[in-house]
Design a protein around this motif. Structure first.
Motif, PDB file in Angstrom:
ATOM      1  N   PRO A 501       0.785  -1.231  -0.089  1.00 50.56           N
ATOM      2  CA  PRO A 501       0.030   0.121  -0.046  1.00 50.56           C
ATOM      3  C   PRO A 501       0.893   1.178  -0.032  1.00 50.56           C
ATOM      4  O   PRO A 501       0.388   2.398  -0.180  1.00 50.56           O
ATOM      5  CB  PRO A 501      -0.710  -0.004   1.553  1.00 50.56           C
ATOM      6  CG  PRO A 501      -0.827  -1.501   1.591  1.00 50.56           C
ATOM      7  CD  PRO A 501       0.481  -2.101   1.244  1.00 50.56           C
ATOM      8  N   ALA A 552     -12.391  -2.693   0.972  1.00 52.52           N
ATOM      9  CA  ALA A 552     -11.862  -2.156   2.048  1.00 52.52           C
ATOM     10  C   ALA A 552     -12.152  -3.005   3.264  1.00 52.52           C
ATOM     11  O   ALA A 552     -13.443  -3.561   3.053  1.00 52.52           O
ATOM     12  CB  ALA A 552     -11.846  -0.610   2.391  1.00 52.52           C
ATOM     13  N   ALA A 573      -7.953  -2.004   0.875  1.00 51.65           N
ATOM     14  CA  ALA A 573      -7.563  -1.038   1.940  1.00 51.65           C
ATOM     15  C   ALA A 573      -7.733  -1.446   3.256  1.00 51.65           C
ATOM     16  O   ALA A 573      -9.110  -1.901   3.670  1.00 51.65           O
ATOM     17  CB  ALA A 573      -8.295   0.431   1.477  1.00 51.65           C
ATOM     18  N   LEU A 575      -8.782   0.231   6.946  1.00 49.50           N
ATOM     19  CA  LEU A 575      -8.868   1.676   7.494  1.00 49.50           C
ATOM     20  C   LEU A 575      -9.073   1.408   8.780  1.00 49.50           C
ATOM     21  O   LEU A 575      -9.865   0.514   9.311  1.00 49.50           O
ATOM     22  CB  LEU A 575     -10.160   2.166   6.545  1.00 49.50           C
ATOM     23  CG  LEU A 575     -10.138   2.098   5.159  1.00 49.50           C
ATOM     24  CD1 LEU A 575     -11.432   2.642   4.691  1.00 49.50           C
ATOM     25  CD2 LEU A 575      -9.171   3.050   4.670  1.00 49.50           C
ATOM     26  N   TRP A 609     -13.099   1.542  -3.710  1.00 48.96           N
ATOM     27  CA  TRP A 609     -12.229   2.340  -2.942  1.00 48.96           C
ATOM     28  C   TRP A 609     -10.851   2.566  -3.715  1.00 48.96           C
ATOM     29  O   TRP A 609     -10.569   1.281  -4.566  1.00 48.96           O
ATOM     30  CB  TRP A 609     -11.583   1.620  -1.700  1.00 48.96           C
ATOM     31  CG  TRP A 609     -12.668   1.841  -0.335  1.00 48.96           C
ATOM     32  CD1 TRP A 609     -13.579   0.895  -0.276  1.00 48.96           C
ATOM     33  CD2 TRP A 609     -12.560   3.008   0.315  1.00 48.96           C
ATOM     34  NE1 TRP A 609     -14.465   1.598   0.560  1.00 48.96           N
ATOM     35  CE2 TRP A 609     -14.056   2.765   1.118  1.00 48.96           C
ATOM     36  CE3 TRP A 609     -12.163   4.096   0.602  1.00 48.96           C
ATOM     37  CZ2 TRP A 609     -14.461   3.581   2.159  1.00 48.96           C
ATOM     38  CZ3 TRP A 609     -12.403   4.843   1.482  1.00 48.96           C
ATOM     39  CH2 TRP A 609     -13.486   4.672   2.260  1.00 48.96           C
ATOM     40  N   VAL A 611      -6.423   3.403  -3.586  1.00 53.04           N
ATOM     41  CA  VAL A 611      -5.504   3.658  -2.687  1.00 53.04           C
ATOM     42  C   VAL A 611      -4.161   4.376  -3.148  1.00 53.04           C
ATOM     43  O   VAL A 611      -3.999   4.067  -4.386  1.00 53.04           O
ATOM     44  CB  VAL A 611      -4.893   2.373  -2.008  1.00 53.04           C
ATOM     45  CG1 VAL A 611      -3.607   2.888  -1.188  1.00 53.04           C
ATOM     46  CG2 VAL A 611      -5.943   1.830  -0.952  1.00 53.04           C
ATOM     47  N   THR A 630      -5.301   5.223   5.692  1.00 54.29           N
ATOM     48  CA  THR A 630      -5.278   3.698   5.784  1.00 54.29           C
ATOM     49  C   THR A 630      -4.290   3.414   6.915  1.00 54.29           C
ATOM     50  O   THR A 630      -3.491   4.401   7.541  1.00 54.29           O
ATOM     51  CB  THR A 630      -4.455   3.130   4.457  1.00 54.29           C
ATOM     52  OG1 THR A 630      -2.970   3.359   4.381  1.00 54.29           O
ATOM     53  CG2 THR A 630      -5.280   3.550   3.252  1.00 54.29           C
ATOM     54  N   ALA A 636      -6.532   6.786   1.038  1.00 56.12           N
ATOM     55  CA  ALA A 636      -7.763   6.167   0.359  1.00 56.12           C
ATOM     56  C   ALA A 636      -8.852   7.062   0.221  1.00 56.12           C
ATOM     57  O   ALA A 636      -9.141   7.832   1.051  1.00 56.12           O
ATOM     58  CB  ALA A 636      -8.063   4.990   1.460  1.00 56.12           C
TER      59      ALA A 636
END
Length: 715
Positions: A501, A552, A573, A575, A609, A611, A630, A636
């Motif tokens: 990420p 996500a 993602a 979160l 989503w 990123v 994130t 994100a």
């Protein structure tokens, strides 16, 4: 005084002596940097060079650890583009010497017997040696500009005007090079205004000059108002960056212009200043300042005050003003820039240079006075030789590449091979070992700032952790903290998936030290070795985690690492705010393109989503849609199925702030030149026209009582 034929407002002799002193500085600088002009790169503690050095993201407010939007950074980058990174490394070091020598010559005044020793001292003293060893090039350049600031400030006081543009211009230029000049230069202004016996116009002129020069920090207002993350500084920094007391104690160390905080911890050879040489240097400076106070208090009084102030504040939390220093650090805005307390000794160094020059002039004059007794002249000659011995105590540690202790470095062939494999691109390379400062074999085992960012073509993620005592890091970056935890935890068997990420495509490990501590990299199932040599191992990250990941899930660091260890974490993602959605684990990614340093384009695709591998900040905006942070500290955003642009909105205002800062600097420098408008107009005149104008007869008007007063013709 004799005036220049083409520049009537210029003292020709003084200008010539200043130029000669600058030449002495240039020669001294050449002797220092000569070994560094060979093929290779100069790598110092805080000054590293490499073949692919570029502007840092801090220019755009994107790097919390390095908000470097100073005009100096832009000028340095432009210089690299012209002469190359290798030459820039030593060229900026060279610039200090003629700049400081010329400035101290203008400040000291007098003849050659005063100016030459002062110019040589400002080039060759323990303070300069330690700062070059540390690679504090920008700081040294700002100190050199302070010499010119003081010279013009004292000249402005003698003239007694309500405003002077040149001191303000020098002040702004010094602050544009280094932030420490704001406090050091302000102290110089106050000393000149208050001593001796301040007048009202002196105080008003000083306030106006400081206010005008302060416009150079217009961009800083944007930084504060935009809530851009900057370096985190706390009370522990004062302990870490306190001056280092040598074997003779703190006072002895500071008065001899030493005390850099790293002390014996620095891997560079330490400066050894003998007791005799140090004593002669200090006594010569004190005697000269005392003589200057008696003969020229307008210059002597403020310089003496600056010498004492530099020592008191340079002692910092270890000196008599410890309580006041802590209070200022905790409550005074922007005083955190002076966390390294020994930098105040720069004021003492400048005062010493003038004092030594005055003493050398007095001794030389006594030596050549034939009516003096032979014993007096002999004693003065011996004292003059001893004063020269003070230079000899420092010169071996300075000249010829810091006494031969520092040579240019050559990056290993494995680094070039790794860079060729990776090539250019927007995806990052993560560099290990995870230290901001570390020794390398190609630096002669000297500790330097990790130079990966200056070497590789790709963006580099390397540690910004200073790892000094109680202060492990000054960074407020969530990305750096995230990587730090992953490295400490050994990657959890899925290091590639967890750093994906962040936009990491490669992981580079320098094996010159700590190779065994990073043996866990070979156990990560999503890292593929693509290069292995004695100096470096390069891994390719098989996983992806940026772009349209669509899905996500909610969770924290522990949740993410646990899922990754069990092979249950996909591209989605993660979160920390409890928001999720979509099918997990996700197998989609991509569809993003960097369009500039502060913007990304998101291509049309599946609703969900996205990123973006940037440090999260509330300043990121996607068409008004809010962004989320994130677990990895990246950006994100929940996007529709149409294309979208993501922009860092503070850059719009930060850019205006930088332009305003540059314009204010330009205005002040122009105003300083216009103070010499008579000389400038004459400069562009033809020599013949100047001569004819000088020979033109002057009309005289008869006054009362038959007398006449000469006045130039208005024609």
């Amino acid at each position: 005084m004799p005036r220049h034929k083409r520049l009537p407002g210029i003292d020709a002799k003084a200008a010539r002596l200043t130029a000669e002193s600058a030449l002495i500085g240039l020669i001294s600088g050449i002797v220092v940097i000569a070994p560094w002009t060979r093929h290779g790169y100069l790598l110092l503690l805080d000054w590293v060079a490499g073949p692919n050095q570029a502007l840092t993201p801090g220019l755009y407010g994107l790097d919390p650890a390095a908000l470097d939007a100073l005009p100096y950074r832009l000028a340095t980058h432009a210089l690299r583009e012209v002469v190359g990174s290798g030459a820039t490394g030593w060229l900026l070091v060279l610039c200090y010497f003629p700049l400081a020598a010329g400035g101290i010559s203008a400040l000291a005044g007098g003849g050659r017997r005063r100016r030459y020793p002062a110019a040589l001292f400002v080039c060759c003293n323990p303070f300069v040696v330690e700062r070059i060893q540390a690679g504090h090039v920008a700081f040294l350049l700002s100190v050199a500009l302070l010499c010119w600031l003081l010279a013009s400030a004292i000249r402005a006081r003698r003239r007694g005007r309500w405003f002077a543009a040149r001191p303000a211009g020098w002040y702004a230029l010094a602050m544009a090079v280094g932030p420490h000049a704001a406090w050091l230069g302000g102290t110089c202004f106050l000393a000149v205004a208050l001593l001796p016996r301040p007048r009202r116009q002196d105080l008003i002129r000083t306030v106006i000059m400081i206010a005008c020069a302060g416009c150079i920090y217009a961009y800083a207002v944007v930084v504060v108002l935009s809530a851009i993350l900057t370096v985190r500084v706390g009370p522990g920094d004062l302990e870490v960056y306190a001056p280092h007391a040598g074997t003779g104690g703190l006072f002895t160390t500071l008065i001899s212009l030493r005390g850099f905080w790293r002390g014996a911890a620095d891997s560079s050879p330490q400066l050894t200043l003998g007791f005799t040489a140090g004593t002669v240097m200090v006594l010569g400076a004190i005697a000269g300042l005392a003589r200057l106070c008696r003969r020229d208090p307008v210059a002597g009084a403020p310089l003496t005050a600056l010498a004492v102030t530099g020592l008191l504040l340079g002692a910092g939390i270890e000196g008599p003003l410890a309580g006041a220093y802590r209070f200022a650090f905790n409550h005074l805005p922007l005083f955190a820039a002076m966390r390294e307390q020994q930098k105040w000794v720069a004021l003492t160094m400048i005062a010493y240079a003038v004092g030594v020059g005055v003493t050398a002039e007095a001794l030389a004059s006594l030596c050549f006075q034939t009516f003096r007794p032979a014993m007096v002249r002999l004693a003065c000659g011996a004292a003059l030789i001893a004063l020269g011995g003070g230079y000899a105590g420092t010169a071996p540690s300075l000249f010829w590449g810091l006494g031969g202790s520092v040579t240019v470095s050559h990056y290993p062939a494995s680094w070039y091979a790794a860079d060729k494999i990776m090539g250019p691109g927007t995806e990052s390379v993560l560099f290990l070992p995870w230290h901001e400062y570390q020794p390398f074999g190609f630096t002669g085992s000297r500790t330097v700032g990790t130079p990966a960012g200056a070497f590789f073509q790709r963006p580099v993620l390397s540690s910004d952790a200073v790892e000094l005592g109680m202060v492990r890091t000054n960074s407020s970056s969530r990305r750096m903290a995230y990587i730090q935890r992953l490295v400490v935890d050994g990657g959890h068997g899925a290091f590639g998936r967890l750093v994906a990420p962040l936009g990491v495509r490669y992981v580079a490990l320098s094996r010159e030290r700590e190779a065994e501590a990073y043996a866990w990299l070979d156990q990560q199932r999503d890292l593929e070795p693509v290069l292995r040599t004695d100096e470096m191992v390069l891994y390719r990250v098989r996983s992806s985690g940026t772009g349209r990941v669509v899905s996500a899930r909610s969770g924290d660091y522990d949740d993410a690492t646990a899922l990754a260890s069990g092979g249950e974490l996909g591209n989605e993602a993660v979160l920390p705010d409890g928001t999720g959605g979509g099918v997990v684990p996700s197998t989609t990614s991509g569809g993003i393109t960097r369009t500039s340093s502060t913007s990304w384009h998101i291509a049309a695709g599946t609703l969900g989503w996205v990123v973006i591998p940037e440090e999260w900040s509330s300043g990121w905006s996607a068409g008004g849609a809010p962004t989320r942070r994130t677990v990895a500290g990246t950006v994100a955003v929940e996007a529709g199925n149409s294309e979208l642009d993501l922009r860092y909105t503070p850059w719009r205002w930060l850019r205006l702030g930088i332009v305003a800062s540059l314009l204010s600097l330009l205005v002040l420098l122009t105003a300083g030149l216009l103070e010499h408008r008579r000389e400038l107009s004459t400069w562009w005149s033809a020599p013949g026209a100047v001569t004819r104008r000088a020979r033109r007869p002057i009309r005289r008007r008869a006054g009362r009582g038959g007398s006449s007063a000469g006045r130039p013709s208005a024609r």
